[in-house]
Design a protein around this motif. Structure first.
Motif, mmCIF file in Angstrom:
data_model
loop_
_atom_site.group_PDB
_atom_site.id
_atom_site.type_symbol
_atom_site.label_atom_id
_atom_site.label_comp_id
_atom_site.label_asym_id
_atom_site.label_seq_id
_atom_site.Cartn_x
_atom_site.Cartn_y
_atom_site.Cartn_z
ATOM 1 N N ASN A 70 0.656 -1.352 0.225
ATOM 2 C CA ASN A 70 0.029 -0.152 -0.120
ATOM 3 C C ASN A 70 0.803 1.346 -0.104
ATOM 4 O O ASN A 70 0.912 1.724 1.012
ATOM 5 N N PRO A 71 1.257 1.805 -1.159
ATOM 6 C CA PRO A 71 2.095 3.001 -1.294
ATOM 7 C C PRO A 71 1.302 4.257 -0.834
ATOM 8 O O PRO A 71 2.252 5.273 -0.585
ATOM 9 N N ARG A 72 -0.112 4.208 -0.981
ATOM 10 C CA ARG A 72 -0.858 5.588 -0.566
ATOM 11 C C ARG A 72 -0.127 6.608 -1.568
ATOM 12 O O ARG A 72 0.058 7.609 -1.067
ATOM 13 N N TYR A 73 -0.225 6.656 -2.848
ATOM 14 C CA TYR A 73 0.160 7.812 -3.541
ATOM 15 C C TYR A 73 -0.887 8.684 -3.646
ATOM 16 O O TYR A 73 -0.538 10.074 -3.782
ATOM 17 N N GLY A 74 -2.029 8.467 -3.338
ATOM 18 C CA GLY A 74 -2.984 9.596 -3.451
ATOM 19 C C GLY A 74 -3.670 9.514 -4.765
ATOM 20 O O GLY A 74 -3.349 8.917 -5.627
ATOM 21 N N LYS A 75 -4.763 10.236 -4.702
ATOM 22 C CA LYS A 75 -5.874 10.122 -5.849
ATOM 23 C C LYS A 75 -5.300 11.231 -6.954
ATOM 24 O O LYS A 75 -5.887 11.091 -8.276
ATOM 25 N N ASN A 76 -4.684 11.950 -6.740
ATOM 26 C CA ASN A 76 -3.820 12.815 -7.822
ATOM 27 C C ASN A 76 -2.524 12.534 -8.143
ATOM 28 O O ASN A 76 -1.817 13.202 -8.533
ATOM 29 N N ALA A 77 -2.200 11.210 -7.968
ATOM 30 C CA ALA A 77 -0.741 10.995 -7.993
ATOM 31 C C ALA A 77 -0.315 10.929 -9.566
ATOM 32 O O ALA A 77 -1.217 10.544 -10.535
ATOM 33 N N ARG A 78 0.946 11.082 -9.700
ATOM 34 C CA ARG A 78 1.501 11.376 -11.127
ATOM 35 C C ARG A 78 2.664 10.516 -11.347
ATOM 36 O O ARG A 78 3.500 10.408 -10.431
ATOM 37 N N VAL A 124 9.256 7.500 -12.460
ATOM 38 C CA VAL A 124 9.148 7.367 -11.151
ATOM 39 C C VAL A 124 8.167 8.305 -10.700
ATOM 40 O O VAL A 124 7.820 9.440 -11.156
ATOM 41 N N PRO A 125 7.629 7.823 -9.437
ATOM 42 C CA PRO A 125 6.676 8.791 -8.804
ATOM 43 C C PRO A 125 6.900 10.217 -8.778
ATOM 44 O O PRO A 125 8.081 10.405 -8.328
ATOM 45 N N TYR A 126 5.986 11.124 -9.276
ATOM 46 C CA TYR A 126 6.238 12.460 -9.459
ATOM 47 C C TYR A 126 5.977 13.299 -7.916
ATOM 48 O O TYR A 126 5.172 13.137 -7.331
ATOM 49 N N ASN A 127 7.105 13.936 -7.661
ATOM 50 C CA ASN A 127 7.181 14.720 -6.295
ATOM 51 C C ASN A 127 6.847 13.956 -4.981
ATOM 52 O O ASN A 127 6.335 14.315 -4.163
ATOM 53 N N ILE A 128 7.291 12.692 -5.069
ATOM 54 C CA ILE A 128 7.105 11.843 -3.969
ATOM 55 C C ILE A 128 8.493 11.332 -3.590
ATOM 56 O O ILE A 128 9.392 10.883 -4.659
ATOM 57 N N ASP A 129 8.900 11.067 -2.530
ATOM 58 C CA ASP A 129 10.292 10.459 -1.960
ATOM 59 C C ASP A 129 10.052 8.933 -2.274
ATOM 60 O O ASP A 129 9.733 8.353 -1.455
ATOM 61 N N TRP A 130 9.965 8.434 -3.485
ATOM 62 C CA TRP A 130 9.643 7.012 -3.735
ATOM 63 C C TRP A 130 10.900 6.139 -3.271
ATOM 64 O O TRP A 130 10.535 4.886 -3.228
ATOM 65 N N CYS A 131 12.019 6.627 -2.948
ATOM 66 C CA CYS A 131 13.056 5.536 -2.393
ATOM 67 C C CYS A 131 13.071 5.440 -0.745
ATOM 68 O O CYS A 131 14.051 4.935 -0.317
ATOM 69 N N ASP A 132 12.104 6.159 -0.342
ATOM 70 C CA ASP A 132 11.981 6.007 1.150
ATOM 71 C C ASP A 132 11.679 4.496 1.713
ATOM 72 O O ASP A 132 10.792 3.979 0.879
ATOM 73 N N ASP A 133 12.148 4.077 2.516
ATOM 74 C CA ASP A 133 12.012 2.718 3.089
ATOM 75 C C ASP A 133 11.332 2.671 4.477
ATOM 76 O O ASP A 133 11.064 1.619 4.901
#
Length: 164
Positions: A70-78, A124-133
């Protein structure tokens, strides 16, 4: 991944502090959840490229399934998709819709100016710290108002062979 605000001469200190926090979190196995139960880290799903060889003018699709977590990117994710050709020129740099679970499909036409040879496609997910663990939702609040600089993390890349 660590993002830093560009703030004059303090960037090295911010990078070191942020890097230490990420290291500490990863060593401690830190994770978060909204209901008190820890969730495992959740990384973006692997994406694919079809076809892997294309000529300028040909369509290429970049896609990823929903994540198994569940990455929870949100409804407006890009998703941010970029293509850098064999000469190092970025010929595509755009965003497209991505769902809350990280799934997306984006099709682009290889630009006429794309040099023949091995190109690199990133998504890569836009404007998200996608590499966070830590498993947290890392959408950067108000990112349009601040400049962010990626200071660490390997960017996933898929090769695209461009022919003439």
């Amino acid at each position: 991944m660590v993002f830093c605000l560009k703030d004059g001469g303090r960037r090295p200190a911010v990078r070191a502090t942020a890097g230490a926090l990420v290291l500490a979190a990863s060593i401690s196995g830190c994770s978060s959840s909204t209901d008190g139960e820890p969730e495992p880290p959740c990384f973006p799903p692997a994406y694919s490229l079809t076809p892997t060889t294309a000529a300028p003018g040909q369509s290429v699709t970049v896609a990823a399934p929903d994540a198994g977590c569940n990455p929870r990117y949100g409804k407006n994710a890009r998703i941010q998709v970029s293509v850098t050709d064999a000469t190092g020129v970025e010929v595509v740099n755009t965003t497209s819709a991505m769902n809350d679970a990280g799934g997306f499909t984006y099709t682009f036409v290889a630009p006429a100016r794309t040099a023949a040879g091995d190109a690199a496609v990133t998504a890569v997910p836009y404007n998200i710290d996608w590499c966070d663990d830590t498993g947290r939702n890392n959408r950067v609040a108000g990112a349009a108002d601040v400049r962010l600089e990626r200071v660490s993390c390997v960017v996933p890349m898929k090769p695209l062979t461009v022919t003439r």
